[in-house]
Design a protein around this motif. Sequence first.
Motif, PDB file in Angstrom:
ATOM      1  N   MET A  33       0.856  -1.166   0.000  1.00  0.00           N
ATOM      2  CA  MET A  33       0.000   0.000   0.000  1.00  0.00           C
ATOM      3  C   MET A  33       0.906   1.233   0.000  1.00  0.00           C
ATOM      4  O   MET A  33       1.741   1.383   0.873  1.00  0.00           O
ATOM      5  N   THR A  34       0.746   2.103  -0.986  1.00  0.00           N
ATOM      6  CA  THR A  34       1.605   3.285  -1.065  1.00  0.00           C
ATOM      7  C   THR A  34       0.828   4.588  -0.975  1.00  0.00           C
ATOM      8  O   THR A  34       1.434   5.644  -0.927  1.00  0.00           O
ATOM      9  N   SER A  35      -0.476   4.535  -0.958  1.00  0.00           N
ATOM     10  CA  SER A  35      -1.246   5.768  -0.857  1.00  0.00           C
ATOM     11  C   SER A  35      -1.489   6.101   0.612  1.00  0.00           C
ATOM     12  O   SER A  35      -1.482   5.239   1.481  1.00  0.00           O
ATOM     13  N   SER A  36      -1.706   7.376   0.869  1.00  0.00           N
ATOM     14  CA  SER A  36      -1.920   7.787   2.258  1.00  0.00           C
ATOM     15  C   SER A  36      -3.358   7.508   2.678  1.00  0.00           C
ATOM     16  O   SER A  36      -4.273   7.452   1.863  1.00  0.00           O
ATOM     17  N   SER A  37      -3.506   7.318   3.973  1.00  0.00           N
ATOM     18  CA  SER A  37      -4.808   7.046   4.578  1.00  0.00           C
ATOM     19  C   SER A  37      -5.015   8.038   5.706  1.00  0.00           C
ATOM     20  O   SER A  37      -4.059   8.568   6.271  1.00  0.00           O
ATOM     21  N   THR A  38      -6.267   8.258   6.059  1.00  0.00           N
ATOM     22  CA  THR A  38      -6.591   9.192   7.130  1.00  0.00           C
ATOM     23  C   THR A  38      -7.230   8.454   8.291  1.00  0.00           C
ATOM     24  O   THR A  38      -7.732   7.336   8.143  1.00  0.00           O
ATOM     25  N   GLY A  39      -7.208   9.106   9.448  1.00  0.00           N
ATOM     26  CA  GLY A  39      -7.829   8.521  10.621  1.00  0.00           C
ATOM     27  C   GLY A  39      -8.017   9.555  11.707  1.00  0.00           C
ATOM     28  O   GLY A  39      -7.656  10.734  11.532  1.00  0.00           O
ATOM     29  N   ARG A  40      -8.571   9.114  12.838  1.00  0.00           N
ATOM     30  CA  ARG A  40      -8.836  10.044  13.933  1.00  0.00           C
ATOM     31  C   ARG A  40      -9.110   9.271  15.216  1.00  0.00           C
ATOM     32  O   ARG A  40      -9.338   8.061  15.208  1.00  0.00           O
ATOM     33  N   CYS A  41      -9.133  10.033  16.305  1.00  0.00           N
ATOM     34  CA  CYS A  41      -9.536   9.469  17.590  1.00  0.00           C
ATOM     35  C   CYS A  41     -11.065   9.462  17.659  1.00  0.00           C
ATOM     36  O   CYS A  41     -11.747   9.956  16.756  1.00  0.00           O
ATOM     37  N   LEU A  42     -11.601   8.937  18.729  1.00  0.00           N
ATOM     38  CA  LEU A  42     -13.049   8.836  18.902  1.00  0.00           C
ATOM     39  C   LEU A  42     -13.746  10.189  18.879  1.00  0.00           C
ATOM     40  O   LEU A  42     -14.783  10.366  18.235  1.00  0.00           O
ATOM     41  N   CYS A  43     -13.172  11.191  19.561  1.00  0.00           N
ATOM     42  CA  CYS A  43     -13.837  12.493  19.654  1.00  0.00           C
ATOM     43  C   CYS A  43     -13.490  13.426  18.488  1.00  0.00           C
ATOM     44  O   CYS A  43     -14.124  14.461  18.326  1.00  0.00           O
ATOM     45  N   GLY A  44     -12.488  13.085  17.698  1.00  0.00           N
ATOM     46  CA  GLY A  44     -12.108  13.913  16.549  1.00  0.00           C
ATOM     47  C   GLY A  44     -11.118  15.019  16.864  1.00  0.00           C
ATOM     48  O   GLY A  44     -10.750  15.781  15.975  1.00  0.00           O
ATOM     49  N   ALA A  45     -10.650  15.120  18.115  1.00  0.00           N
ATOM     50  CA  ALA A  45      -9.689  16.164  18.476  1.00  0.00           C
ATOM     51  C   ALA A  45      -8.325  15.918  17.843  1.00  0.00           C
ATOM     52  O   ALA A  45      -7.564  16.857  17.609  1.00  0.00           O
ATOM     53  N   VAL A  46      -8.006  14.646  17.557  1.00  0.00           N
ATOM     54  CA  VAL A  46      -6.750  14.292  16.894  1.00  0.00           C
ATOM     55  C   VAL A  46      -7.087  13.592  15.592  1.00  0.00           C
ATOM     56  O   VAL A  46      -7.842  12.619  15.567  1.00  0.00           O
ATOM     57  N   THR A  47      -6.542  14.112  14.506  1.00  0.00           N
ATOM     58  CA  THR A  47      -6.660  13.465  13.206  1.00  0.00           C
ATOM     59  C   THR A  47      -5.251  13.219  12.688  1.00  0.00           C
ATOM     60  O   THR A  47      -4.284  13.813  13.161  1.00  0.00           O
ATOM     61  N   PHE A  48      -5.138  12.339  11.704  1.00  0.00           N
ATOM     62  CA  PHE A  48      -3.820  12.058  11.142  1.00  0.00           C
ATOM     63  C   PHE A  48      -3.934  11.584   9.704  1.00  0.00           C
ATOM     64  O   PHE A  48      -4.986  11.128   9.254  1.00  0.00           O
ATOM     65  N   THR A  49      -2.826  11.718   9.013  1.00  0.00           N
ATOM     66  CA  THR A  49      -2.635  11.169   7.678  1.00  0.00           C
ATOM     67  C   THR A  49      -1.369  10.335   7.745  1.00  0.00           C
ATOM     68  O   THR A  49      -0.385  10.753   8.361  1.00  0.00           O
ATOM     69  N   ALA A  50      -1.381   9.153   7.147  1.00  0.00           N
ATOM     70  CA  ALA A  50      -0.224   8.264   7.184  1.00  0.00           C
ATOM     71  C   ALA A  50      -0.187   7.417   5.924  1.00  0.00           C
ATOM     72  O   ALA A  50      -1.212   7.197   5.281  1.00  0.00           O
ATOM     73  N   THR A  51       1.002   6.946   5.594  1.00  0.00           N
ATOM     74  CA  THR A  51       1.178   6.053   4.459  1.00  0.00           C
ATOM     75  C   THR A  51       1.560   4.668   4.982  1.00  0.00           C
ATOM     76  O   THR A  51       2.707   4.450   5.387  1.00  0.00           O
ATOM     77  N   PRO A  52       0.607   3.751   5.022  1.00  0.00           N
ATOM     78  CA  PRO A  52       0.880   2.401   5.505  1.00  0.00           C
ATOM     79  C   PRO A  52       1.918   1.689   4.631  1.00  0.00           C
ATOM     80  O   PRO A  52       1.938   1.867   3.411  1.00  0.00           O
ATOM     81  N   ARG A  53       2.763   0.875   5.278  1.00  0.00           N
ATOM     82  CA  ARG A  53       3.807   0.134   4.572  1.00  0.00           C
ATOM     83  C   ARG A  53       3.444  -1.338   4.439  1.00  0.00           C
ATOM     84  O   ARG A  53       4.323  -2.170   4.263  1.00  0.00           O
TER      85      ARG A  53
END
Length: 121
Positions: free
Chosen positions: A1-21
């Motif tokens: 997998m080379t494309s980036s993915s997004t995610g977050r915590c339960l409340c949405g205060a922390v979000t992130f983008t990452a590229t899974p290997r």
Amino acid sequence: MTSSSTGRCLCGAVTFTATPRGGMHACHCGTCRRLSGGILFSVDCGDSVAVQGTVATYASSDWATRQFCPACGTGLFWRSNAWAVTMVSAQAFDDPSAFKLEDEFCIESKPDTYALAGDRP
């Protein structure tokens, strides 16, 4: 997998983008089980994780830290102190179904109360 993915915590205060290997890993060590309440399923994202929001950090061992949302407590990241490795909680991704279970770690620590189906390293 080379494309980036997004995610977050339960409340949405922390979000992130990452590229899974790759796919998802299951860890059965006592620390991961105590932290997650079961098996910790995570995805190796190397050093690609970009976080928006503030995370709290806990030094869970001499070799790693855990990061979580200070508002809702969602466990998000396991970061190595020695390598450029960030393991992201698979369920924190917006689409956790994108990850196939590749392997299991610390299988010798797994209690007899459960077992994952299928064969894998």
